[in-house]
Write an enzyme that holds these catalytic residues in place. Sequence first.
Site, PDB file in Angstrom:
ATOM      1  N   LYS A   1       0.837  -1.207   0.000  1.00 47.40           N
ATOM      2  CA  LYS A   1       0.000   0.000   0.000  1.00 47.40           C
ATOM      3  C   LYS A   1       0.870   1.256   0.000  1.00 47.40           C
ATOM      4  CE  LYS A   1       0.599   1.117   4.523  1.00 47.40           C
ATOM      5  NZ  LYS A   1       0.914   2.418   5.140  1.00 47.40           N
TER       6      LYS A   1
ATOM      7  N   SER B   1       0.166  11.164   5.077  1.00 50.46           N
ATOM      8  CA  SER B   1       0.906  10.037   4.512  1.00 50.46           C
ATOM      9  C   SER B   1       2.227  10.505   3.908  1.00 50.46           C
ATOM     10  CB  SER B   1       0.065   9.339   3.446  1.00 50.46           C
ATOM     11  OG  SER B   1       0.862   8.460   2.675  1.00 50.46           O
TER      12      SER B   1
END
Length: 344
Positions: free
Chosen positions: A205, A268
């Site tokens: 991911k 992120s």
Amino acid sequence: MSSVRLTVLGAGSWGTALAALASQRSDTLLWARNADTIRTIRQTRRNPRYLPGIDLPPSLMATDDWAAALAHVRQGPDDAIRLIVLGVPMAGLDDMCRQLARDLHAEPRTPIHLLWTCKGISPDTQQWPHQIVSSILPHDDWLQTGVLSGPSFAREVAQGLPVALTVASPHAQTGQAAQTAFHGTQARIYTTRDIIGVEVGGALKNVMAIACGISDGLRLGTNARAALITRGLAEMQRLGVALGGRAETFTGLTGLGDLVLTATGDLSRNRQVGVAIGQGQPLAAILAGGMTAEGVRCARAALALGQRHEIELPITEAVCQVLFEDLPPHQAVAALLAREARPE
């Protein structure tokens, strides 16, 4: 409910956040190698380097004494749950396990549960975290291991915001120990036995988040991002199943959940690296500025594993070409779009 003796090894952002979460329910000690970090936590109830502006619970204890950190788990009543959480990144897992193998002994022979939290693949050996752990730590009944993973930004957890995580372990008691330590009004802890599926999801991911960041940096729109997330999930699942994981794991928290968070969330780091690349910044300059992203470290290892198992990983391959072969991002996107049409 049994009492919990919990030690978190590593006071980075995630280790500190997990320790703060656990200290609400469990007797929790946070260990860091850096004495200044511990001194600051004790004096100010903050870890400004990793979680600036976040107040830590007064119940959280902290130490830079390695022997005291291990002794903390051994103390307490005989029926206490004893849990060690490795809050170190992938690059530090090998050294931490070797330190534990040297100093963590079986006496008294009460079970100790150990969870690692890092996500990635060793770029040198192409090993997954569970392979590193099992190759170093003793294979005895008293030490029961597993991985704690899921969609989680450390800052939000430390702020007390809700989170759902998964523990993967062959030992049912390890999942139960994590639920006793963490599960409550802020956190939900689910369990599975699929360590491989959870680790593949956690590693790939990050690569997909870099791809989505590149797309956003190029201003390709939300349609493109949705396509990358969807096809990225299929890519993760293909590799995970080939390695022995379960297909259904990738529709859960450690697959789809973690992918959506990391590919779209502004916190992120992997997405931030991708955005910077899409905006024209070279990777070396991004990394020189202090930005770290596990997806950069594990992308080539993931691609090599796919090639070894004859699994197509087109998004991973495109990310590797952009990161390491100086392929312009817009050309990588064009190559993905030009691939032969096929059924979904």
